[in-house]
Design an enzyme around this catalytic site. Structure first.
Site, PDB file in Angstrom:
ATOM      1  N   SER A 273      -8.058  -8.741  -0.170  1.00 19.98           N
ATOM      2  CA  SER A 273      -7.060  -8.940  -1.156  1.00 19.98           C
ATOM      3  C   SER A 273      -5.572  -8.977  -0.054  1.00 19.98           C
ATOM      4  CB  SER A 273      -6.560  -8.093  -1.564  1.00 19.98           C
ATOM      5  OG  SER A 273      -6.860  -6.763  -2.280  1.00 19.98           O
TER       6      SER A 273
ATOM      7  N   HIS B 159       0.630  -4.176  -3.233  1.00 21.36           N
ATOM      8  CA  HIS B 159       0.439  -5.250  -2.120  1.00 21.36           C
ATOM      9  C   HIS B 159       0.945  -5.585  -1.443  1.00 21.36           C
ATOM     10  CE1 HIS B 159      -4.061  -5.350  -3.980  1.00 21.36           C
ATOM     11  NE2 HIS B 159      -4.881  -6.392  -3.393  1.00 21.36           N
TER      12      HIS B 159
END
Length: 267
Positions: free
Chosen positions: A41, A248
């Site tokens: 990711s 993230h």
């Protein structure tokens, strides 16, 4: 007068030849790299928004560092098969097929899911300091025992599929700036999480060096932009409305952090 005329003719001729030579020089050729991006990711760009429809649940973003490299450098060809949730096994089974003997540049960010980044952060948020520290310690033990070997298999597979490629292994940012006033997790939990990420990066750097690959270390560039820092945050904090983007990089983290480090390493 004759001499003056000859000088004039000579200057004109030189100028004419110079112009002809200038016109004959071709425009700068487009970069010839055939670039393939692999990974999880952090490589696909989860948290950076602007996901491509073709990527589905892999959530490949046009703001991810591989896509930014493609947009700015314009290699001869580009393909990203990075996918949210990918492990080293997923790269071997599902991503290496994108490589070929004509691939000249490869990037890969992988390993975090092999030691359970997402589960660790869930434990830390929901269950408190003691269980958080224990979860990170278990992940560190797993990383020391298994990660180097798993990464070696990925890197061997990359070299086998793309024998002539330059390979850049891109690491992970450390999540927290320590020593600041910060709500949420305890100082001990934050320090232990940072310790675990540093271990994963250090193991990855050593494995990359053993394979003859370049390691692109993003840790220093994120300093001042981490969670609990006073600067612009380049990482998403816990987001209950969109849990998957938690921890993230933001679009700014990809463009200001990941992209310049990768571009420098890629040459």
């Amino acid at each position: 007068m004759r001499r003056s005329r000859l000088v004039t003719l000579a200057v004109s001729l030189a100028a004419s030849i110079g112009a002809t030579l200038t016109l004959a020089v071709p425009a700068q050729a487009a970069p010839s790299d055939r670039y393939v991006a692999l990974g999880d990711s952090y490589a696909s760009g989860v948290g950076a928004g602007s996901y491509t429809s073709e990527s589905g649940s892999c959530q490949r973003s046009t703001n991810a560092y591989p896509a930014l490299y493609n947009a700015n450098v314009k290699p001869a060809s580009y393909k990203s098969v990075a996918c949210s949730g990918a492990t080293t096994t997923d790269v071997i089974n599902n991503q290496l097929s994108a490589l070929s003997s004509t691939t000249t540049l490869v990037s890969v960010t992988i390993g975090g899911n092999d030691v359970g980044f997402a589960n660790i952060m869930t434990t830390c948020v929901l269950y408190g300091e003691s269980q958080c520290v224990a979860a990170v310690q278990a992940a560190e033990d797993k990383a020391r025992a298994e990660l180097s070997g798993k990464l070696a298999k990925v890197y061997s597979g990359i070299r086998s599929k793309a024998p002539s490629a330059r390979v850049v292994v891109v690491g992970y940012p450390v999540f927290y700036q320590l020593g600041t006033v910060c709500v949420g997790l305890s100082a001990n939990s934050r320090a232990k999480i940072n310790e675990g990420i540093n271990l994963v990066d250090d193991i990855t750097r050593s494995a990359a060096a053993s394979a003859g690959f370049t390691f692109a270390d993003v840790r220093s560039v994120f300093v001042g932009h981490q969670l609990c820092s006073y600067g612009e945050k380049w990482l998403h904090a816990l987001n209950f409305a969109s849990i998957g983007i938690s921890y993230h990089p933001t679009a700014a983290g990809q463009s200001g952090g990941y992209y310049p480090v990768f571009r420098s390493a890629a040459g």
